[in-house]
Design a protein around this motif. Structure first.
Motif, PDB file in Angstrom:
ATOM      1  N   ASP A 245      23.978  30.099  50.737  1.00 24.05           N
ATOM      2  CA  ASP A 245      24.202  28.770  50.166  1.00 24.05           C
ATOM      3  C   ASP A 245      24.857  28.853  48.787  1.00 24.05           C
ATOM      4  OD1 ASP A 245      23.099  27.501  52.359  1.00 24.05           O
ATOM      5  OD2 ASP A 245      21.073  27.492  51.538  1.00 24.05           O
ATOM      6  N   ASN A 246      24.377  29.789  47.972  1.00 21.61           N
ATOM      7  CA  ASN A 246      24.930  29.965  46.623  1.00 21.61           C
ATOM      8  C   ASN A 246      25.274  31.440  46.415  1.00 21.61           C
ATOM      9  OD1 ASN A 246      24.522  27.221  45.338  1.00 21.61           O
ATOM     10  ND2 ASN A 246      22.443  27.659  46.054  1.00 21.61           N
ATOM     11  N   PRO A 247      26.374  31.909  46.984  1.00 19.56           N
ATOM     12  CA  PRO A 247      26.703  33.331  46.856  1.00 19.56           C
ATOM     13  C   PRO A 247      26.966  33.727  45.412  1.00 19.56           C
ATOM     14  CG  PRO A 247      28.537  32.113  47.790  1.00 19.56           C
ATOM     15  CD  PRO A 247      27.385  31.170  47.758  1.00 19.56           C
ATOM     16  N   PRO A 248      26.459  34.887  44.994  1.00 21.60           N
ATOM     17  CA  PRO A 248      26.711  35.338  43.622  1.00 21.60           C
ATOM     18  C   PRO A 248      28.158  35.794  43.460  1.00 21.60           C
ATOM     19  CG  PRO A 248      25.563  37.036  44.873  1.00 21.60           C
ATOM     20  CD  PRO A 248      25.623  35.817  45.751  1.00 21.60           C
TER      21      PRO A 248
ATOM     22  N   ASP B 265      36.636  39.594  40.494  1.00 25.35           N
ATOM     23  CA  ASP B 265      37.393  40.568  39.717  1.00 25.35           C
ATOM     24  C   ASP B 265      37.570  41.805  40.585  1.00 25.35           C
ATOM     25  OD1 ASP B 265      38.776  41.789  37.698  1.00 25.35           O
ATOM     26  OD2 ASP B 265      37.165  41.722  36.220  1.00 25.35           O
ATOM     27  N   TYR B 266      38.509  42.644  40.194  1.00 26.46           N
ATOM     28  CA  TYR B 266      38.835  43.853  40.958  1.00 26.46           C
ATOM     29  C   TYR B 266      39.094  44.976  39.963  1.00 26.46           C
ATOM     30  CZ  TYR B 266      40.886  46.537  44.865  1.00 26.46           C
ATOM     31  OH  TYR B 266      41.148  47.471  45.836  1.00 26.46           O
ATOM     32  N   ILE B 267      38.305  46.038  40.040  1.00 28.18           N
ATOM     33  CA  ILE B 267      38.443  47.180  39.139  1.00 28.18           C
ATOM     34  C   ILE B 267      38.753  48.409  39.977  1.00 28.18           C
ATOM     35  CG2 ILE B 267      37.337  48.579  37.351  1.00 28.18           C
ATOM     36  CD1 ILE B 267      35.367  46.281  36.907  1.00 28.18           C
ATOM     37  N   THR B 268      39.790  49.141  39.597  1.00 27.28           N
ATOM     38  CA  THR B 268      40.130  50.350  40.321  1.00 27.28           C
ATOM     39  C   THR B 268      39.504  51.568  39.640  1.00 27.28           C
ATOM     40  OG1 THR B 268      42.208  50.518  39.086  1.00 27.28           O
ATOM     41  CG2 THR B 268      42.272  49.399  41.212  1.00 27.28           C
ATOM     42  N   LYS B 269      38.994  52.482  40.470  1.00 23.94           N
ATOM     43  CA  LYS B 269      38.405  53.723  39.962  1.00 23.94           C
ATOM     44  C   LYS B 269      39.517  54.729  39.690  1.00 23.94           C
ATOM     45  CE  LYS B 269      34.288  53.337  42.949  1.00 23.94           C
ATOM     46  NZ  LYS B 269      33.532  54.010  44.029  1.00 23.94           N
ATOM     47  N   PRO B 270      39.318  55.621  38.711  1.00 22.52           N
ATOM     48  CA  PRO B 270      38.235  55.613  37.725  1.00 22.52           C
ATOM     49  C   PRO B 270      38.548  54.657  36.584  1.00 22.52           C
ATOM     50  CG  PRO B 270      39.634  57.505  37.340  1.00 22.52           C
ATOM     51  CD  PRO B 270      40.205  56.803  38.557  1.00 22.52           C
TER      52      PRO B 270
ATOM     53  N   ILE C 262      32.168  43.219  33.527  1.00 22.89           N
ATOM     54  CA  ILE C 262      30.900  42.664  34.018  1.00 22.89           C
ATOM     55  C   ILE C 262      30.485  41.485  33.144  1.00 22.89           C
ATOM     56  CG2 ILE C 262      28.415  43.108  34.244  1.00 22.89           C
ATOM     57  CD1 ILE C 262      29.134  45.988  35.052  1.00 22.89           C
ATOM     58  N   ALA C 263      30.527  41.678  31.835  1.00 24.38           N
ATOM     59  CA  ALA C 263      30.123  40.623  30.909  1.00 24.38           C
ATOM     60  C   ALA C 263      31.004  39.389  31.061  1.00 24.38           C
ATOM     61  CB  ALA C 263      30.175  41.142  29.473  1.00 24.38           C
ATOM     62  N   ALA C 264      32.290  39.600  31.275  1.00 30.26           N
ATOM     63  CA  ALA C 264      33.211  38.479  31.402  1.00 30.26           C
ATOM     64  C   ALA C 264      32.913  37.647  32.649  1.00 30.26           C
ATOM     65  CB  ALA C 264      34.654  38.986  31.443  1.00 30.26           C
ATOM     66  N   VAL C 265      32.655  38.314  33.759  1.00 26.66           N
ATOM     67  CA  VAL C 265      32.339  37.583  34.995  1.00 26.66           C
ATOM     68  C   VAL C 265      31.022  36.835  34.849  1.00 26.66           C
ATOM     69  CG1 VAL C 265      31.735  37.837  37.438  1.00 26.66           C
ATOM     70  CG2 VAL C 265      33.681  39.088  36.508  1.00 26.66           C
ATOM     71  N   LEU C 266      30.028  37.472  34.242  1.00 25.20           N
ATOM     72  CA  LEU C 266      28.737  36.803  34.058  1.00 25.20           C
ATOM     73  C   LEU C 266      28.874  35.589  33.149  1.00 25.20           C
ATOM     74  CD1 LEU C 266      26.326  39.864  33.722  1.00 25.20           C
ATOM     75  CD2 LEU C 266      26.482  38.260  35.640  1.00 25.20           C
ATOM     76  N   ARG C 267      29.694  35.693  32.112  1.00 25.82           N
ATOM     77  CA  ARG C 267      29.904  34.545  31.228  1.00 25.82           C
ATOM     78  C   ARG C 267      30.529  33.377  31.977  1.00 25.82           C
ATOM     79  NH1 ARG C 267      31.663  38.363  27.389  1.00 25.82           N
ATOM     80  NH2 ARG C 267      33.835  37.909  27.919  1.00 25.82           N
ATOM     81  N   ARG C 268      31.470  33.685  32.854  1.00 22.75           N
ATOM     82  CA  ARG C 268      32.176  32.622  33.577  1.00 22.75           C
ATOM     83  C   ARG C 268      31.318  31.966  34.642  1.00 22.75           C
ATOM     84  NH1 ARG C 268      36.439  36.491  34.076  1.00 22.75           N
ATOM     85  NH2 ARG C 268      36.009  36.628  36.314  1.00 22.75           N
TER      86      ARG C 268
ATOM     87  N   SER D   6      27.637  32.522  35.375  1.00 22.82           N
ATOM     88  CA  SER D   6      26.182  32.444  35.376  1.00 22.82           C
ATOM     89  C   SER D   6      25.665  31.218  34.667  1.00 22.82           C
ATOM     90  CB  SER D   6      25.580  33.694  34.731  1.00 22.82           C
ATOM     91  OG  SER D   6      24.181  33.575  34.657  1.00 22.82           O
ATOM     92  N   ALA D   7      24.615  30.594  35.279  1.00 26.31           N
ATOM     93  CA  ALA D   7      23.937  29.474  34.627  1.00 26.31           C
ATOM     94  C   ALA D   7      23.253  29.947  33.360  1.00 26.31           C
ATOM     95  CB  ALA D   7      22.910  28.856  35.572  1.00 26.31           C
ATOM     96  N   SER D   8      22.889  31.226  33.308  1.00 28.57           N
ATOM     97  CA  SER D   8      22.190  31.754  32.148  1.00 28.57           C
ATOM     98  C   SER D   8      23.119  31.987  30.969  1.00 28.57           C
ATOM     99  CB  SER D   8      21.503  33.082  32.520  1.00 28.57           C
ATOM    100  OG  SER D   8      20.548  32.872  33.516  1.00 28.57           O
ATOM    101  N   ALA D   9      24.436  31.842  31.195  1.00 22.33           N
ATOM    102  CA  ALA D   9      25.375  32.094  30.107  1.00 22.33           C
ATOM    103  C   ALA D   9      25.284  31.023  29.025  1.00 22.33           C
ATOM    104  CB  ALA D   9      26.803  32.147  30.651  1.00 22.33           C
ATOM    105  N   SER D  10      24.861  29.804  29.412  1.00 25.47           N
ATOM    106  CA  SER D  10      24.725  28.726  28.444  1.00 25.47           C
ATOM    107  C   SER D  10      23.342  28.774  27.831  1.00 25.47           C
ATOM    108  CB  SER D  10      24.946  27.374  29.137  1.00 25.47           C
ATOM    109  OG  SER D  10      24.755  26.323  28.226  1.00 25.47           O
ATOM    110  N   MET D  11      23.253  29.278  26.597  1.00 20.59           N
ATOM    111  CA  MET D  11      21.970  29.456  25.939  1.00 20.59           C
ATOM    112  C   MET D  11      21.985  28.778  24.571  1.00 20.59           C
ATOM    113  SD  MET D  11      19.767  31.005  27.872  1.00 20.59           S
ATOM    114  CE  MET D  11      18.570  31.783  26.795  1.00 20.59           C
ATOM    115  N   ASP D  12      22.339  27.498  24.551  1.00 17.69           N
ATOM    116  CA  ASP D  12      22.315  26.757  23.304  1.00 17.69           C
ATOM    117  C   ASP D  12      20.883  26.699  22.775  1.00 17.69           C
ATOM    118  OD1 ASP D  12      25.026  26.258  23.515  1.00 17.69           O
ATOM    119  OD2 ASP D  12      24.717  24.385  24.619  1.00 17.69           O
ATOM    120  N   LYS D  13      20.766  26.574  21.455  1.00 14.66           N
ATOM    121  CA  LYS D  13      19.430  26.512  20.855  1.00 14.66           C
ATOM    122  C   LYS D  13      18.646  25.320  21.373  1.00 14.66           C
ATOM    123  CE  LYS D  13      20.806  28.874  16.594  1.00 14.66           C
ATOM    124  NZ  LYS D  13      20.947  28.755  15.119  1.00 14.66           N
TER     125      LYS D  13
END
Length: 237
Positions: free
Chosen positions: A71-74, A98-103, A113-119, A121-128
């Motif tokens: 229902d809500n794929p990550p 995103d697509y990262i080629t090894k190595p 990883i951080a960039a995708v999570l920011r875009r 994730s609901a947890s990315a919005s952490m206003d005071k």
């Protein structure tokens, strides 16, 4: 955050787990696509990282399966040795974020990883201070007010309520909640979670007339649902 990684190369799994743990996230490792798919049916993850070539379901098949089944794929990051432009295009068109080629360097992988999570994730919005309907959450003071009235909560009750509001209308597995709030397995303290859910539901009066309710997904976890009181309370025709 809870991140699932799938790769049939054990060294790659250890390498990725080291990067993810260094970022402060929780990591679950899988060495084939079928095991990952089974885990996605019973658990919640904030991000999935996939190799392309794996036994069972390959990376591309996993992406397609997630879009058809969950229902809500990550969000998904493909991390693979396949460098052809047609492969990158195919994966992104299938739904990879995103697509990262090894190595690739540790710092680059961590940044992606951080960039995708920011875009995503609901947890990315952490206003005071955050407002959800008539509920006002102050994360600095760890207080919640409903219609201007402060509600007395313990620290864990506040964390749980905050997690549910940030992920409203998203089903969270018991393991996800336990690892996020208590940093432990759901199997170790089953009643602890149930008790805290009950207290949060009662103290915050999470019911349709107040715009939210906690829904129990039996055998899986919980979901804070957004309710339209005007529609929900209309008399039947």
């Amino acid at each position: 955050m809870r991140i699932a990684i799938a790769d049939d190369d054990g060294e790659s799994l250890v390498y990725l787990e080291h990067i993810i743990a260094g970022m402060g996230h929780i990591c679950a490792r899988f060495n084939d696509g079928e095991r990952l798919a089974a885990a996605l049916l019973r658990d919640t993850f904030d991000l999935v990282m996939l190799d392309w070539n794996m036994p069972g379901k390959n990376g591309l098949q996993i992406i397609q399966w997630m879009r058809q089944t969950l229902d809500n794929p990550p969000p998904v990051i493909m991390l693979t040795g396949r460098t052809a432009k047609r492969d990158i295009t195919e994966a992104l068109n299938a739904g990879a974020d995103d697509y990262i080629t090894k190595p690739e360097e540790d710092s680059v992988i961590a940044a992606r990883i951080a960039a995708v999570l920011r875009r995503t994730s609901a947890s990315a919005s952490m206003d005071k201070v955050a407002e959800f309907g008539a509920y006002r959450l102050d994360r600095m003071a760890q207080t919640i007010r409903h219609l201007g009235i402060e509600i007395t909560l313990t620290a864990k009750e506040f964390e749980l309520a905050d997690l549910l509001f940030r992920n409203r209308d998203r089903t969270l597995s018991r393991a996800y909640i336990m690892e996020t709030i208590w940093r432990t397995s759901a199997d170790l303290a089953t009643r602890t979670l149930d008790m805290h859910i009950s207290r949060v539901r009662s103290k915050l009066a999470l019911k349709p007339e107040n715009g939210f309710r906690i829904f129990t997904v039996f055998g899986y976890g919980y979901r804070l649902e957004t309710i339209d009181p005007a529609k929900d309370l209309l008399p039947p025709e």
